[in-house]
Design a protein around this motif. Structure first.
Motif, PDB file in Angstrom:
ATOM      1  N   ASP A 118       0.844  -1.203   0.000  1.00  0.00           N
ATOM      2  CA  ASP A 118       0.000   0.000   0.000  1.00  0.00           C
ATOM      3  C   ASP A 118       0.881   1.257   0.000  1.00  0.00           C
ATOM      4  O   ASP A 118       0.565   2.237  -0.675  1.00  0.00           O
ATOM      5  CB  ASP A 118      -0.915   0.015   1.232  1.00  0.00           C
ATOM      6  N   THR A 119       1.967   1.206   0.758  1.00  0.00           N
ATOM      7  CA  THR A 119       2.869   2.364   0.820  1.00  0.00           C
ATOM      8  C   THR A 119       3.528   2.585  -0.544  1.00  0.00           C
ATOM      9  O   THR A 119       3.641   3.722  -1.014  1.00  0.00           O
ATOM     10  CB  THR A 119       3.950   2.142   1.909  1.00  0.00           C
ATOM     11  N   MET A 120       3.948   1.480  -1.177  1.00  0.00           N
ATOM     12  CA  MET A 120       4.550   1.613  -2.513  1.00  0.00           C
ATOM     13  C   MET A 120       3.554   2.267  -3.473  1.00  0.00           C
ATOM     14  O   MET A 120       3.893   3.151  -4.261  1.00  0.00           O
ATOM     15  CB  MET A 120       4.944   0.236  -3.074  1.00  0.00           C
ATOM     16  N   ALA A 121       2.311   1.788  -3.385  1.00  0.00           N
ATOM     17  CA  ALA A 121       1.291   2.283  -4.307  1.00  0.00           C
ATOM     18  C   ALA A 121       0.983   3.760  -4.064  1.00  0.00           C
ATOM     19  O   ALA A 121       0.660   4.499  -4.992  1.00  0.00           O
ATOM     20  CB  ALA A 121       0.008   1.456  -4.147  1.00  0.00           C
ATOM     21  N   ALA A 122       1.127   4.201  -2.800  1.00  0.00           N
ATOM     22  CA  ALA A 122       0.696   5.560  -2.437  1.00  0.00           C
ATOM     23  C   ALA A 122       1.702   6.644  -2.822  1.00  0.00           C
ATOM     24  O   ALA A 122       1.356   7.817  -2.810  1.00  0.00           O
ATOM     25  CB  ALA A 122       0.430   5.613  -0.936  1.00  0.00           C
ATOM     26  N   HIS A 123       2.949   6.273  -3.091  1.00  0.00           N
ATOM     27  CA  HIS A 123       3.979   7.297  -3.320  1.00  0.00           C
ATOM     28  C   HIS A 123       4.585   7.201  -4.719  1.00  0.00           C
ATOM     29  O   HIS A 123       5.148   6.169  -5.074  1.00  0.00           O
ATOM     30  CB  HIS A 123       5.097   7.149  -2.273  1.00  0.00           C
ATOM     31  N   ASP A 124       4.497   8.314  -5.465  1.00  0.00           N
ATOM     32  CA  ASP A 124       5.059   8.331  -6.818  1.00  0.00           C
ATOM     33  C   ASP A 124       6.563   8.105  -6.816  1.00  0.00           C
ATOM     34  O   ASP A 124       7.125   7.624  -7.793  1.00  0.00           O
ATOM     35  CB  ASP A 124       4.805   9.706  -7.468  1.00  0.00           C
ATOM     36  N   LYS A 125       7.230   8.498  -5.717  1.00  0.00           N
ATOM     37  CA  LYS A 125       8.693   8.397  -5.711  1.00  0.00           C
ATOM     38  C   LYS A 125       9.189   6.982  -5.392  1.00  0.00           C
ATOM     39  O   LYS A 125      10.391   6.733  -5.424  1.00  0.00           O
ATOM     40  CB  LYS A 125       9.275   9.394  -4.717  1.00  0.00           C
ATOM     41  N   ILE A 126       8.290   6.092  -5.038  1.00  0.00           N
ATOM     42  CA  ILE A 126       8.714   4.707  -4.812  1.00  0.00           C
ATOM     43  C   ILE A 126       8.468   3.934  -6.104  1.00  0.00           C
ATOM     44  O   ILE A 126       7.335   3.868  -6.593  1.00  0.00           O
ATOM     45  CB  ILE A 126       7.952   4.056  -3.642  1.00  0.00           C
ATOM     46  N   ALA A 127       9.551   3.396  -6.685  1.00  0.00           N
ATOM     47  CA  ALA A 127       9.436   2.700  -7.968  1.00  0.00           C
ATOM     48  C   ALA A 127       8.496   1.511  -7.827  1.00  0.00           C
ATOM     49  O   ALA A 127       8.523   0.796  -6.818  1.00  0.00           O
ATOM     50  CB  ALA A 127      10.810   2.239  -8.439  1.00  0.00           C
TER      51      ALA A 127
END
Ligand code: SAH
Ligand code: SF4
Ligand code: F3S
Length: 467
Positions: free
Chosen positions: A280-289
């Motif tokens: 969910d955190t990956m999905a929520a942040h554009d800066k996480i590839a």
């Protein structure tokens, strides 16, 4: 579960920096600028360690060169993961007899994961007399002292005592690449997968403080870094040994808040603790590839149990399906071992069916290699080598077809890519998912994010045009 993380004190580090000064003075008296060569084997963790070794050498007055011939110091930062990796190191180490003969003052060191194996340090002690020093990963921060001792006494030095491990903050670093940087967030491993030597040579899991990691990331980004890869053997258990309440997902989110244009990647993520919160955190942040390296090792739940991986086929597939559901564009890669002791043909077929089901962009494939001292090394292993090779070839052929199909599906699509270098006449770039793209363009584009339309593909990479 793990004990408290031990941090090397500032006082102890200052002692090491004083050794750097003494080494620099040693060379100044002789009126020369010494040179040093560091050769790195193995994974990104070793690449990151080599940047610190180069940092300590630079602080001691050494100019870093790119060949062993004529260098005053040669450091071999080694990998112990498979027997083949070790054989290569022994071969290259043997060849250094000749460079040392031509340059007798040369000091040769072996460090990294092999240095953490007692049988290796004993073999060096007995049979590789041209090696001046051996130090395990736990002693990396003491390299100035080790180097100074060999210079001032001419004696061989071994810093190889087994330890749970500690953390040394504030070591100087000479980075290979400022555009794309490695940041270790934790060291060691507690998992003891039955085939793996890493926990024995790198000690127990220990996490760096989030404040130190964030400060390092901030400085990197202020200095023009565009891509940060967070490193650890099992990043999902980040923070379990600290008491600041921050887990890996929280750390990712905090780094993603740093202002600037950059992407965050990480490896390696262990399926055992890959949580919905992480995805969910990956999905929520554009800066996480939207890229995940999630090693599965085997498609058979029986083999996974024998490997001590703490997940089964169903749990792994559930994690992948959840990740894909919240990140439809997710690019997945993985590691797999063929020929684990006792793996049957049916169990191997389960591995094949898993890769057909998940459809990875790329796969790192290995044939089981028995490692001295690990439980799997003494498990019964009736499968002949030829049969393991056959399974391996079949696995590679299947994956190559899948990679080719997935890559063909990229043609016609446009991706935002970081232009990161050159390959002959062409520029190279990476998609957010980490796929390599070659395209024609001006050198001035290197270091920028650009939209590239994919025009061609093969098993390994893509070609494209600037949009
Ligand atoms: N910490 C990572 C793996 C680091 S080692 C993880 O748990 O995913 C990188 C890969 O080397 C492993 O994923 C595994 O596939 C392979 N490997 C490790 N030990 C091995 C052995 N003894 N024989 C063959 N492959 C091995
Ligand atoms: Fe080795 Fe397993 Fe630790 Fe990875 S998680 S480093 S495979 S013991
Ligand atoms: Fe090799 Fe050590 Fe990495 S064994 S794979 S260099 S952690």
């Amino acid at each position: 579960m793990a004990g408290k993380t031990t941090v090397i004190s500032q006082a102890l580090l200052s002692e090491q920096f004083a050794y750097c000064d003494r080494i620099a003075a040693y060379w100044q008296e002789r009126g020369t600028v010494p040179t040093a060569y560091v050769e790195t084997y193995g994974c990104q963790q070793n690449e990151a360690d080599s940047e610190k070794i180069r940092g300590l050498l630079a602080q001691s007055g050494y100019r870093i060169t790119d060949e062993a011939e004529g260098a005053d110091v040669v450091v071999m930062n080694t990998c112990a993961i498979r027997e083949h990796a070790e054989q290569r190191v022994f071969g290259n180490l043997g060849a250094l007899v000749h460079t040392k003969r031509r340059h007798p003052g040369q000091k040769i060191f072996l460090c990294g994961c092999m240095a953490g194996e007692q049988i290796v340090s004993e073999r060096i002690r007995k049979s590789y007399h041209h090696v001046d020093g051996v130090f395990s990963t736990h002693h990396l921060w003491q390299f100035p002292e080790i180097l100074y001792r060999t210079l001032s006494t001419g004696k061989r030095v071994f810093y190889v005592e087994d330890e749970a491990g500690s953390i040394a903050e504030g070591l100087p670093q000479v980075r290979d690449n400022i555009l794309k940087a490695w940041v270790s967030i934790m060291y060691g491993c507690n998992n003891f997968c039955t085939y793996c030597i890493v926990p024995y040579v790198r000690g127990r899991e220990r996490s760096r403080k989030s404040g130190d990691i964030l400060a390092e990331c901030r400085t990197l980004i202020e200095n023009g870094c565009k891509e940060i890869t967070l490193l650890g053997q099992n990043v999902n258990s980040y923070g379990k040994d600290l008491d600041d309440g921050m887990d890996f997902a929280d750390l990712l989110a905090a780094i993603a808040q740093i202002p600037g244009e950059f992407l965050i990647r990480f490896m390696t993520s262990h399926p055992r603790d890959a949580s919905q919160k992480l995805f969910d955190t990956m999905a929520a942040h554009d800066k996480i590839a939207k890229q995940l390296h999630l090693p599965f090792q085997s498609g058979s739940s029986r083999v996974l149990k024998a490997m001590n991986r703490h997940y089964d086929r169903e749990k792994y597939l559930a994690a992948v399906n959840y990740a894909k559901s919240v990140m439809p564009e997710l690019v997945l890669t993985s590691d797999v071992i063929v020929g684990f002791p006792g793996e049957t043909e049916e169990e191997f077929m389960e591995t094949l069916s898993l890769i057909e089901q998940v459809r990875y962009d790329a796969l790192f494939t290995f044939i089981f290699s028995p490692r001295h001292g690990t439980p799997a090394a003494s498990m019964e292993d009736p499968t002949p080598k030829e049969e393991k090779n056959r399974r391996f070839d079949l696995l590679c052929a299947t994956q190559n077809r899948i990679s080719e199909e997935i890559h063909r599906g990229y043609v016609g699509k446009t991706f935002r890519c970081l232009v990161d270098g050159k390959d002959g006449e062409m520029l190279t770039a990476r998609t957010e998912g980490g796929r390599l793209v070659r395209f024609a363009g001006e050198d001035s584009l290197i270091g920028t994010y650009r939209n590239i339309t994919i025009t061609g593909s093969n098993t390994w990479s893509l070609t494209g045009n600037l949009k």
